[in-house]
Design a protein around this motif. Structure first.
Motif, PDB file in Angstrom:
ATOM      1  N   ARG A 122       1.078  -1.247   0.021  1.00  0.00           N
ATOM      2  CA  ARG A 122      -0.156  -0.270  -0.123  1.00  0.00           C
ATOM      3  C   ARG A 122       0.560   1.429  -0.293  1.00  0.00           C
ATOM      4  O   ARG A 122       0.935   2.596  -0.527  1.00  0.00           O
ATOM      5  CB  ARG A 122      -0.520   0.138   1.105  1.00  0.00           C
ATOM      6  CG  ARG A 122      -2.109   1.085   1.164  1.00  0.00           C
ATOM      7  CD  ARG A 122      -2.960   0.630   2.205  1.00  0.00           C
ATOM      8  NE  ARG A 122      -2.550   2.356   2.868  1.00  0.00           N
ATOM      9  CZ  ARG A 122      -3.177   3.157   3.736  1.00  0.00           C
ATOM     10  NH1 ARG A 122      -1.301   3.125   4.263  1.00  0.00           N
ATOM     11  NH2 ARG A 122      -3.548   3.727   3.898  1.00  0.00           N
ATOM     12  N   PRO A 123       1.867   1.005   0.564  1.00  0.00           N
ATOM     13  CA  PRO A 123       2.817   2.503   0.358  1.00  0.00           C
ATOM     14  C   PRO A 123       3.116   2.848  -0.594  1.00  0.00           C
ATOM     15  O   PRO A 123       3.666   4.306  -0.730  1.00  0.00           O
ATOM     16  CB  PRO A 123       3.820   2.887   2.025  1.00  0.00           C
ATOM     17  CG  PRO A 123       3.848   0.880   2.923  1.00  0.00           C
ATOM     18  CD  PRO A 123       2.153   0.380   1.364  1.00  0.00           C
ATOM     19  N   SER A 124       3.353   1.846  -1.305  1.00  0.00           N
ATOM     20  CA  SER A 124       3.673   2.901  -3.170  1.00  0.00           C
ATOM     21  C   SER A 124       1.915   3.333  -3.749  1.00  0.00           C
ATOM     22  O   SER A 124       2.841   3.677  -4.320  1.00  0.00           O
ATOM     23  CB  SER A 124       3.527   1.355  -3.783  1.00  0.00           C
ATOM     24  OG  SER A 124       4.845   0.454  -3.334  1.00  0.00           O
ATOM     25  N   LEU A 125       1.538   3.171  -2.953  1.00  0.00           N
ATOM     26  CA  LEU A 125       0.107   3.638  -3.977  1.00  0.00           C
ATOM     27  C   LEU A 125      -0.158   5.192  -3.034  1.00  0.00           C
ATOM     28  O   LEU A 125      -1.287   5.852  -3.728  1.00  0.00           O
ATOM     29  CB  LEU A 125      -0.772   2.850  -3.295  1.00  0.00           C
ATOM     30  CG  LEU A 125      -1.007   1.306  -4.000  1.00  0.00           C
ATOM     31  CD1 LEU A 125      -2.277   0.527  -4.064  1.00  0.00           C
ATOM     32  CD2 LEU A 125      -0.985   1.566  -6.091  1.00  0.00           C
ATOM     33  N   LEU A 126       0.251   5.597  -2.152  1.00  0.00           N
ATOM     34  CA  LEU A 126       0.116   6.648  -1.070  1.00  0.00           C
ATOM     35  C   LEU A 126       0.623   7.947  -1.828  1.00  0.00           C
ATOM     36  O   LEU A 126      -0.057   8.792  -1.673  1.00  0.00           O
ATOM     37  CB  LEU A 126       0.761   6.490  -0.256  1.00  0.00           C
ATOM     38  CG  LEU A 126      -0.427   6.071   1.002  1.00  0.00           C
ATOM     39  CD1 LEU A 126       0.221   5.062   2.281  1.00  0.00           C
ATOM     40  CD2 LEU A 126      -1.761   5.815   1.229  1.00  0.00           C
ATOM     41  N   ARG A 127       1.803   7.540  -2.670  1.00  0.00           N
ATOM     42  CA  ARG A 127       2.775   8.639  -3.366  1.00  0.00           C
ATOM     43  C   ARG A 127       2.357   9.483  -2.282  1.00  0.00           C
ATOM     44  O   ARG A 127       2.068  11.144  -2.725  1.00  0.00           O
ATOM     45  CB  ARG A 127       2.021   9.007  -4.590  1.00  0.00           C
ATOM     46  CG  ARG A 127       1.901   8.031  -5.592  1.00  0.00           C
ATOM     47  CD  ARG A 127       0.386   8.434  -6.423  1.00  0.00           C
ATOM     48  NE  ARG A 127       0.271   7.864  -7.540  1.00  0.00           N
ATOM     49  CZ  ARG A 127      -0.279   6.173  -7.505  1.00  0.00           C
ATOM     50  NH1 ARG A 127      -0.720   6.043  -6.225  1.00  0.00           N
ATOM     51  NH2 ARG A 127       0.230   5.785  -8.532  1.00  0.00           N
ATOM     52  N   GLY A 128       3.164   9.431  -0.941  1.00  0.00           N
ATOM     53  CA  GLY A 128       3.764  10.649   0.213  1.00  0.00           C
ATOM     54  C   GLY A 128       2.087  11.395   0.940  1.00  0.00           C
ATOM     55  O   GLY A 128       2.637  11.845   2.006  1.00  0.00           O
ATOM     56  N   SER A 129       1.295  10.911   0.708  1.00  0.00           N
ATOM     57  CA  SER A 129       0.337  10.705   1.252  1.00  0.00           C
ATOM     58  C   SER A 129       0.607  10.296   2.696  1.00  0.00           C
ATOM     59  O   SER A 129       0.502   9.471   2.575  1.00  0.00           O
ATOM     60  CB  SER A 129      -1.110  10.823   0.867  1.00  0.00           C
ATOM     61  OG  SER A 129      -2.663  10.535   1.608  1.00  0.00           O
ATOM     62  N   ASN A 130      -0.966  10.620   3.507  1.00  0.00           N
ATOM     63  CA  ASN A 130      -0.893   9.653   4.679  1.00  0.00           C
ATOM     64  C   ASN A 130      -2.434   9.728   5.143  1.00  0.00           C
ATOM     65  O   ASN A 130      -2.981   9.277   6.179  1.00  0.00           O
ATOM     66  CB  ASN A 130       0.036  10.564   5.442  1.00  0.00           C
ATOM     67  CG  ASN A 130      -0.433  11.568   6.140  1.00  0.00           C
ATOM     68  OD1 ASN A 130      -1.674  12.527   5.726  1.00  0.00           O
ATOM     69  ND2 ASN A 130      -0.731  12.820   7.188  1.00  0.00           N
ATOM     70  N   ASP A 131      -3.479   9.482   3.376  1.00  0.00           N
ATOM     71  CA  ASP A 131      -4.349   9.169   3.848  1.00  0.00           C
ATOM     72  C   ASP A 131      -4.490   7.965   4.200  1.00  0.00           C
ATOM     73  O   ASP A 131      -3.648   7.096   4.413  1.00  0.00           O
ATOM     74  CB  ASP A 131      -5.509   9.453   2.425  1.00  0.00           C
ATOM     75  CG  ASP A 131      -5.520  10.512   2.187  1.00  0.00           C
ATOM     76  OD1 ASP A 131      -5.772  11.024   3.231  1.00  0.00           O
ATOM     77  OD2 ASP A 131      -5.416  10.842   0.957  1.00  0.00           O
ATOM     78  N   LEU A 132      -5.964   7.607   5.126  1.00  0.00           N
ATOM     79  CA  LEU A 132      -6.052   6.144   5.607  1.00  0.00           C
ATOM     80  C   LEU A 132      -6.946   4.973   5.070  1.00  0.00           C
ATOM     81  O   LEU A 132      -7.830   4.004   5.236  1.00  0.00           O
ATOM     82  CB  LEU A 132      -6.131   6.471   7.185  1.00  0.00           C
ATOM     83  CG  LEU A 132      -5.384   6.952   7.849  1.00  0.00           C
ATOM     84  CD1 LEU A 132      -5.907   7.463   9.210  1.00  0.00           C
ATOM     85  CD2 LEU A 132      -4.284   5.538   8.075  1.00  0.00           C
ATOM     86  N   TRP A 133      -7.166   5.878   4.050  1.00  0.00           N
ATOM     87  CA  TRP A 133      -8.175   4.794   2.653  1.00  0.00           C
ATOM     88  C   TRP A 133      -7.004   3.227   2.678  1.00  0.00           C
ATOM     89  O   TRP A 133      -5.912   3.298   2.412  1.00  0.00           O
ATOM     90  CB  TRP A 133      -8.205   5.019   1.707  1.00  0.00           C
ATOM     91  CG  TRP A 133      -9.067   7.073   1.116  1.00  0.00           C
ATOM     92  CD1 TRP A 133      -8.266   7.557   1.257  1.00  0.00           C
ATOM     93  CD2 TRP A 133     -10.722   6.601   2.168  1.00  0.00           C
ATOM     94  NE1 TRP A 133      -9.049   9.182   0.966  1.00  0.00           N
ATOM     95  CE2 TRP A 133      -9.753   8.485   2.011  1.00  0.00           C
ATOM     96  CE3 TRP A 133     -11.210   6.414   2.598  1.00  0.00           C
ATOM     97  CZ2 TRP A 133     -11.623   9.028   1.860  1.00  0.00           C
ATOM     98  CZ3 TRP A 133     -12.426   6.878   2.522  1.00  0.00           C
ATOM     99  CH2 TRP A 133     -12.137   8.515   2.268  1.00  0.00           C
TER     100      TRP A 133
END
Length: 203
Positions: A92-103
């Motif tokens: 999942r971290p690879s998909l966050l692109r620097g965001s800290n969203d919790l989806w």
């Protein structure tokens, strides 16, 4: 997930997207929620470990987040919990692109994954892997069919799993699914009676 692990080092984004799809399918198998609920799963609200960090997940949706305003709760088993944790920490971290969203399933441009995109990806993966065409919504129909095959007449159980507010909705949608099972049960009863009668005559 076996494929996902083999892709991780040389194609991390492809691996992460494939992992998303795998986890979504694994969840739908045991928690046949609507697409809108699936894409909006949050790690801090919907996917929780009420028994502590080492306990299995529960997937929960408060009534105000469900179409029919019925609270949904699905305890997940340790195996699925381990797969979700692997996805959350390794892919999942690879998909966050620097965001800290919790989806649980983050989208490309922030927020959660787009419903139409995710639905298409899930259906395509199932076709590619099994040859069957199955949409996200059809997991709900499959759940009802499986339950009623093994527990004929238990519409209340189906209602609770699917989150219907009214039992009549469940019956009107799924009453016909029991026809085949009813004929199988009836056939078994007739054969048992015939065999019993023949046995008495032979004695």
């Amino acid at each position: 997930m076996v494929l996902v692990r083999s892709l991780r080092d040389h194609a991390p984004i492809k691996a992460a997207v494939t992992a998303q799809i795998a986890i979504a399918i694994a969840i739908l198998v045991v928690a046949p929620v609507r697409l809108g609920n699936l894409i909006s799963i949050r790690l801090d609200e919907n996917l929780i470990k009420p028994g502590g960090l080492d306990s299995p997940y529960w997937l929960v949706f408060p009534d105000y987040d469900v179409k029919n305003r019925v609270r949904l709760e699905f305890p997940l088993d340790p195996e699925l919990t381990a797969l979700i944790d692997e996805y959350v920490h390794m892919f999942r971290p690879s998909l966050l692109r620097g965001s800290n969203d919790l989806w649980l399933f983050p989208g490309e441009t922030g927020g959660c994954k787009d419903a139409k995109t995710f639905s298409g990806q899930i259906t395509e993966r199932i076709i590619k892997t099994t040859g069957l065409r199955m949409t996200v919504h059809q997991f709900r129909h499959a759940a009802a069919a499986i339950l009623l095959k093994h527990r004929p007449g238990e519409y209340e159980l189906v209602r609770r799993i699917l989150g219907h507010r009214n039992i009549q909705t469940t019956i009107s949608y799924y009453c016909g699914l029991e026809t085949t099972q009813a004929t199988v049960i009836f056939g078994d009863i007739v054969r048992q009676q015939m065999n019993s009668s023949l046995s008495r005559r032979e004695v």
